[in-house]
Design a protein around this motif. Structure first.
Motif, PDB file in Angstrom:
ATOM      1  N   HIS A 305      57.946  18.302  35.446  1.00 34.39           N
ATOM      2  CA  HIS A 305      59.006  19.285  35.772  1.00 34.39           C
ATOM      3  C   HIS A 305      60.608  18.763  35.515  1.00 34.39           C
ATOM      4  O   HIS A 305      61.370  19.515  35.324  1.00 34.39           O
ATOM      5  CB  HIS A 305      59.000  19.584  37.279  1.00 34.39           C
ATOM      6  CG  HIS A 305      57.512  20.580  37.801  1.00 34.39           C
ATOM      7  ND1 HIS A 305      57.425  21.778  37.133  1.00 34.39           N
ATOM      8  CD2 HIS A 305      56.719  19.877  38.386  1.00 34.39           C
ATOM      9  CE1 HIS A 305      56.245  22.010  37.467  1.00 34.39           C
ATOM     10  NE2 HIS A 305      55.681  21.005  38.333  1.00 34.39           N
ATOM     11  N   ASP A 364      65.434  18.893  37.667  1.00 35.28           N
ATOM     12  CA  ASP A 364      64.389  19.423  37.766  1.00 35.28           C
ATOM     13  C   ASP A 364      64.279  21.082  37.249  1.00 35.28           C
ATOM     14  O   ASP A 364      65.169  21.901  37.492  1.00 35.28           O
ATOM     15  CB  ASP A 364      64.133  19.662  39.322  1.00 35.28           C
ATOM     16  CG  ASP A 364      62.687  20.342  39.427  1.00 35.28           C
ATOM     17  OD1 ASP A 364      61.827  20.879  38.829  1.00 35.28           O
ATOM     18  OD2 ASP A 364      62.185  19.901  40.746  1.00 35.28           O
ATOM     19  N   ARG A 366      62.734  23.504  37.521  1.00 34.77           N
ATOM     20  CA  ARG A 366      62.203  24.479  38.508  1.00 34.77           C
ATOM     21  C   ARG A 366      63.651  25.108  39.163  1.00 34.77           C
ATOM     22  O   ARG A 366      63.701  26.054  39.958  1.00 34.77           O
ATOM     23  CB  ARG A 366      61.450  24.167  39.644  1.00 34.77           C
ATOM     24  CG  ARG A 366      60.182  23.870  39.166  1.00 34.77           C
ATOM     25  CD  ARG A 366      58.921  23.307  39.894  1.00 34.77           C
ATOM     26  NE  ARG A 366      59.518  21.995  40.327  1.00 34.77           N
ATOM     27  CZ  ARG A 366      58.912  20.948  41.055  1.00 34.77           C
ATOM     28  NH1 ARG A 366      57.552  21.287  41.559  1.00 34.77           N
ATOM     29  NH2 ARG A 366      59.170  19.999  41.248  1.00 34.77           N
ATOM     30  N   LYS A 367      64.795  24.299  39.027  1.00 34.12           N
ATOM     31  CA  LYS A 367      65.940  24.476  39.815  1.00 34.12           C
ATOM     32  C   LYS A 367      67.202  24.841  38.663  1.00 34.12           C
ATOM     33  O   LYS A 367      68.306  24.748  38.839  1.00 34.12           O
ATOM     34  CB  LYS A 367      66.444  23.459  40.707  1.00 34.12           C
ATOM     35  CG  LYS A 367      65.567  23.248  41.947  1.00 34.12           C
ATOM     36  CD  LYS A 367      66.011  22.018  42.566  1.00 34.12           C
ATOM     37  CE  LYS A 367      65.291  21.803  43.781  1.00 34.12           C
ATOM     38  NZ  LYS A 367      65.475  20.465  44.458  1.00 34.12           N
ATOM     39  N   GLY A 369      67.212  27.881  34.941  1.00 39.15           N
ATOM     40  CA  GLY A 369      67.228  29.090  34.530  1.00 39.15           C
ATOM     41  C   GLY A 369      68.531  29.781  34.221  1.00 39.15           C
ATOM     42  O   GLY A 369      69.442  29.332  34.975  1.00 39.15           O
ATOM     43  N   ARG A 436      58.077  25.848  26.651  1.00 37.67           N
ATOM     44  CA  ARG A 436      58.090  26.124  27.989  1.00 37.67           C
ATOM     45  C   ARG A 436      59.561  25.344  28.740  1.00 37.67           C
ATOM     46  O   ARG A 436      60.272  25.935  29.680  1.00 37.67           O
ATOM     47  CB  ARG A 436      57.297  25.031  28.674  1.00 37.67           C
ATOM     48  CG  ARG A 436      57.089  25.037  30.180  1.00 37.67           C
ATOM     49  CD  ARG A 436      55.788  23.947  30.564  1.00 37.67           C
ATOM     50  NE  ARG A 436      55.763  23.598  32.054  1.00 37.67           N
ATOM     51  CZ  ARG A 436      56.281  22.789  32.455  1.00 37.67           C
ATOM     52  NH1 ARG A 436      56.889  21.550  31.901  1.00 37.67           N
ATOM     53  NH2 ARG A 436      56.246  22.421  33.840  1.00 37.67           N
ATOM     54  N   LYS A 440      62.190  27.722  30.711  1.00 36.89           N
ATOM     55  CA  LYS A 440      62.613  27.515  32.083  1.00 36.89           C
ATOM     56  C   LYS A 440      63.882  27.079  32.397  1.00 36.89           C
ATOM     57  O   LYS A 440      64.726  27.250  33.373  1.00 36.89           O
ATOM     58  CB  LYS A 440      61.674  26.308  32.669  1.00 36.89           C
ATOM     59  CG  LYS A 440      60.276  26.873  32.641  1.00 36.89           C
ATOM     60  CD  LYS A 440      59.358  25.680  33.175  1.00 36.89           C
ATOM     61  CE  LYS A 440      59.652  25.105  34.494  1.00 36.89           C
ATOM     62  NZ  LYS A 440      59.233  26.107  35.481  1.00 36.89           N
ATOM     63  N   THR A 441      64.836  26.455  31.398  1.00 39.58           N
ATOM     64  CA  THR A 441      65.957  25.991  31.286  1.00 39.58           C
ATOM     65  C   THR A 441      67.226  27.066  31.059  1.00 39.58           C
ATOM     66  O   THR A 441      67.980  27.209  31.910  1.00 39.58           O
ATOM     67  CB  THR A 441      66.318  24.944  30.499  1.00 39.58           C
ATOM     68  OG1 THR A 441      65.304  23.676  30.565  1.00 39.58           O
ATOM     69  CG2 THR A 441      67.597  24.224  30.627  1.00 39.58           C
ATOM     70  N   HIS A 447      67.999  29.642  39.214  1.00 38.22           N
ATOM     71  CA  HIS A 447      67.428  29.039  40.281  1.00 38.22           C
ATOM     72  C   HIS A 447      68.320  27.764  41.054  1.00 38.22           C
ATOM     73  O   HIS A 447      67.661  27.530  41.874  1.00 38.22           O
ATOM     74  CB  HIS A 447      66.236  28.396  39.973  1.00 38.22           C
ATOM     75  CG  HIS A 447      64.950  29.620  39.556  1.00 38.22           C
ATOM     76  ND1 HIS A 447      64.418  30.401  40.285  1.00 38.22           N
ATOM     77  CD2 HIS A 447      64.500  29.567  38.410  1.00 38.22           C
ATOM     78  CE1 HIS A 447      63.606  31.287  39.582  1.00 38.22           C
ATOM     79  NE2 HIS A 447      63.367  30.636  38.482  1.00 38.22           N
ATOM     80  N   TYR A 570      56.074  31.723  30.833  1.00 38.00           N
ATOM     81  CA  TYR A 570      57.458  31.400  31.520  1.00 38.00           C
ATOM     82  C   TYR A 570      58.391  32.315  31.179  1.00 38.00           C
ATOM     83  O   TYR A 570      59.721  32.166  31.636  1.00 38.00           O
ATOM     84  CB  TYR A 570      57.785  30.043  31.132  1.00 38.00           C
ATOM     85  CG  TYR A 570      56.634  28.941  31.351  1.00 38.00           C
ATOM     86  CD1 TYR A 570      56.664  28.578  32.509  1.00 38.00           C
ATOM     87  CD2 TYR A 570      55.909  28.421  30.367  1.00 38.00           C
ATOM     88  CE1 TYR A 570      55.772  27.542  33.147  1.00 38.00           C
ATOM     89  CE2 TYR A 570      54.987  27.523  30.792  1.00 38.00           C
ATOM     90  CZ  TYR A 570      54.925  27.135  32.213  1.00 38.00           C
ATOM     91  OH  TYR A 570      53.886  26.202  32.427  1.00 38.00           O
ATOM     92  N   ALA A 578      51.337  29.262  37.248  1.00 44.14           N
ATOM     93  CA  ALA A 578      51.183  28.818  38.573  1.00 44.14           C
ATOM     94  C   ALA A 578      49.876  29.415  39.013  1.00 44.14           C
ATOM     95  O   ALA A 578      49.116  28.652  39.722  1.00 44.14           O
ATOM     96  CB  ALA A 578      52.343  29.323  39.584  1.00 44.14           C
ATOM     97  N   GLN A 592      49.093  16.380  35.970  1.00 41.24           N
ATOM     98  CA  GLN A 592      50.300  16.268  36.808  1.00 41.24           C
ATOM     99  C   GLN A 592      50.434  14.812  37.416  1.00 41.24           C
ATOM    100  O   GLN A 592      51.688  14.500  37.161  1.00 41.24           O
ATOM    101  CB  GLN A 592      50.381  17.116  37.964  1.00 41.24           C
ATOM    102  CG  GLN A 592      51.743  17.263  38.883  1.00 41.24           C
ATOM    103  CD  GLN A 592      52.855  17.514  38.268  1.00 41.24           C
ATOM    104  OE1 GLN A 592      52.939  18.513  37.560  1.00 41.24           O
ATOM    105  NE2 GLN A 592      54.207  16.958  38.483  1.00 41.24           N
TER     106      GLN A 592
END
Length: 679
Positions: A305, A364, A366-367, A369, A436, A440-441, A447, A570, A578, A592
């Motif tokens: 991540h 990260d 996930r934070k 986007g 990916r 995600k970025t 996010h 994604y 997920a 992971q």
């Protein structure tokens, strides 16, 4: 370019290190920056001049600068000498060219850091040692540069030395590399024993004039050199230091752990190709290690991540590709991929740094986007890097990666077809995890909260601080922390991204094969170095162009499949990944947690070693022998002192008595001693 100017290439960065490292603290930042940039820009210009000179008609294949003898003992003489051939020239271009761009980027990225002068001193020191490594004409001088870049890496990875994770990462990189360096040292001992020299020319000429030499001691030397290369180039089992090295500032990751230092092992193997060609077993070991590392690191990169750790495992995987190429004897293909990888991986790391800068230190994914419209220059340049590493034609990575796969497939090596298949699967996985990262970025919903206060840990620290970046805060009267919106990087950071993006697009065109309408210029350029073609190159020249195009088509289809999976997981249906992870939690957690390799090393090697050190060395040796000896010596001294001080009583009668006793003793010795002498 006359050979006498070669010494300026390493000397100028060393001068920059000395100036900034000694008085840089007292200099203004603009002057520190100017010194560091000049110390790297002039060597880059000199290399360009050297390139033009050596490409001219009638130019020599190699230029040499020899000093007075460096080491001269009975039976062994080693000169402090530099040699520039076409392989050296290509490596110097990467080191000085990409190195200068990263120095320029660093001036913006590190602009508000504490220890600014120290950072640039370390960068210049690294450039000095890397230049020595590449220019060296002997194993010993190469080893000096080899150890020097390890030292510079330790200093730069641990730049944030107040942070435990950064300090530990620096120590881990230093210690793990010493394991590989031990193998390099043993190899040099064997070379001296059997060749009587450490000069490349002497050793390789001795091998060339003795075609009957195969295996045996040559295999032993080759395998020990491979151990050194696995440490420096982060291959299984010594790869574990490189992902943790991401604790250093992002420009460090781009310079040392993507474009230059980690390719030193690949360069060394290619430089010693004459030796490795005489040991098929060693080449098979290299091919196996490279293939295993490529797919293993790609697996881990698929589920990370942290944006920098994805790129770190990608670097390990791509280095595996280069190792794989050398293992099947395709040294030119390995060096070609080293060249293109320097462009697109430096770009990816610097673009990741720009993303981190835009989000005030967030790493990260996930934070993230939705950043493509917020930071458009970073988005488009990073897109070029993603397309290049994924192997999409006509970007640079496509030509170098497919050259490796083609050479592996056509190789007479027993593992040729197997490593081709592994490399092909790895290409699909690379496409998946890089897209990916891209989706995600830069795509999907945002996010991040650009107005959220940033934790400061009690001290103002600028947002450029890499892994522990935080924003400046206002502490007066309990005011809330300062906030900062998403922002594009300054142009001093964006300019290197644009240059590297262009190189990531066109940098591979120097290796377009004849089957695709090109002339494979890099193969012709390196031909003087690899003058004796190995079995792979001899075999592949007779292979049909149709086979090469067919394999390239299969590779592109696999890359497209990787992109499709990333697109669905994604972007189109972002919850799919997920959901799959929840269906197979054991497998997901295994990958992971990086297959728990670090934990295994800790349990099997580190913990027993620490226990042995504490109990035997610390308890028995240090506590018992050393401390006991010191205590015994102290007690003996105190005892003798207590006896002797009785003589110094201050009583005159006592002194007179001692004087009389001493005189009597002297007389007795004289009388009885004379008596014994006469008899």
């Amino acid at each position: 370019m006359p050979s006498e100017y070669l010494w300026l290439i390493p000397l100028l960065p060393f001068a920059g290190f000395l100036i900034n490292g000694t008085v840089g603290r007292k200099l203004p930042r603009t002057l520190v920056t100017a010194i560091a940039l000049i110390a790297t820009a002039i060597p880059a210009i000199l290399v360009a001049w050297l390139w033009i000179t050596m490409k001219a008609a009638g130019a020599p294949d190699a230029i040499e600068l020899v000093s007075q003898p460096w080491i001269a003992i009975t039976g062994l003489q080693i000169d402090f000498a530099f040699t520039v051939d076409h392989l050296t020239l290509l490596m110097l271009g990467v080191v000085t060219g990409v190195g200068f761009l990263i120095h320029l980027y660093s001036a913006g990225y590190m602009a508000h850091e504490e220890g600014y002068w120290r950072f640039f001193a370390y960068l210049n020191l690294f450039m000095f040692f890397m230049s020595i490594l590449v220019l060296s004409s002997s194993f010993l001088l190469l080893f000096v540069g080899w150890e020097g870049v390890g030292l510079a890496s330790y200093l730069l990875v641990g730049f944030y030395f107040k942070k435990d994770s950064a300090a530990n990462a620096g120590k881990k990189a230093f210690i793990v590399n010493r394991i590989g360096d031990f193998g390099f040292l043993l190899a040099m001992f064997l070379i001296v024993q059997h060749f009587g020299s450490l000069e490349f020319g002497h050793v390789f000429n001795a091998i060339n004039v003795n075609p009957e030499w195969h295996g045996g001691v040559l295999t032993a030397i080759a395998l020990l050199l491979v151990l050194g290369a696995t440490g420096k180039s982060a291959q299984i089992p010594l790869y574990v230091w490189l992902p943790d090295a991401m604790e250093g500032p992002t420009p460090v990751s781009a310079l040392i752990h993507a474009a230059t230092m980690v390719t030193a092992g690949i360069y060394m193997v290619a430089r010693c190709h004459v030796l490795f060609d005489r040991s098929p077993y060693a080449l098979t070991v290299i091919a196996a290690i490279g293939a295993a590392t490529a797919i293993f690191a790609a697996c881990i990169g698929m589920v990370q991540h942290d944006i920098k750790r994805v790129l770190a495992y990608s670097t390990v995987s791509q280095l595996g590709y280069m190792f794989l190429a050398c293992g099947v004897g395709a040294y030119t293909a390995g060096i070609f991929h080293l060249l293109t990888h320097a462009f697109f991986k430096a770009l990816l790391f610097l673009a990741a740094g720009s993303v981190i800068h835009a989000l005030s230190g967030e790493q990260d994914m996930r934070k993230m986007g939705g950043l493509r419209k917020r930071i458009p220059v970073t988005f488009w340049t990073m897109t070029m890097g993603v397309f290049a590493i994924a192997g999409i034609p006509p970007f640079a990575g496509f030509f170098s990666k497919d050259e490796i796969l083609y050479q592996a497939f056509a190789s007479p090596n027993p593992l040729g077809k197997l490593v081709w298949l592994i490399g092909l699967i790895t290409a699909g996985m690379t496409s998946f995890y890089m897209f990916r990262l891209w989706f995600k970025t830069f795509f999907g919903p945002e996010h991040f909260d650009e107005h959220a206060p940033i934790e400061t840990h009690g001290a103002p620290v600028h947002a450029h601080s890499g892994t522990h970046a935080v924003m400046e805060a206002e502490h007066d009267s309990g005011q809330a922390a300062h906030t900062h919106g998403v922002h594009e990087s300054p142009w001093i950071m964006l300019f290197p991204l644009v240059i590297l993006a262009i190189l990531s697009v066109v940098g591979g065109w120097v290796g377009v094969p004849a089957s695709m309408g090109g002339h494979n210029e890099i193969e012709h350029f390196l031909e003087p170095v690899f003058a004796n073609p190995n079995a792979v190159e001899a075999a592949t020249t007779t292979a049909s162009h149709g086979l090469e195009l067919g394999l390239a088509t299969v590779s592109v289809l696999v890359v497209a499949i990787g992109f499709l999976f990333a697109f669905v997981f994604y972007y189109k249906k972002p919850g799919t990944a997920a959901a799959l992870a929840r269906r197979a939690p054991a497998l997901y957690n295994l990958v992971q947690n990086k297959f728990y390799i670090d934990e295994v090393y800790s349990a099997v090697i580190i913990s027993p070693l620490l226990m042995f050190s504490r109990l035997f060395l610390g308890g028995l040796i240090d506590g018992g022998l050393v401390n006991g000896s010191a205590a015994a010596a102290g007690a003996t001294t105190r005892g003798l002192g207590s006896l002797v001080r009785r003589v110094q009583s201050g009583n005159i009668r006592s002194y007179a008595g001692w004087l009389a006793l001493g005189a009597a003793a002297v007389l007795l010795v004289m009388i009885f001693g004379r008596s014994i002498w006469l008899h």
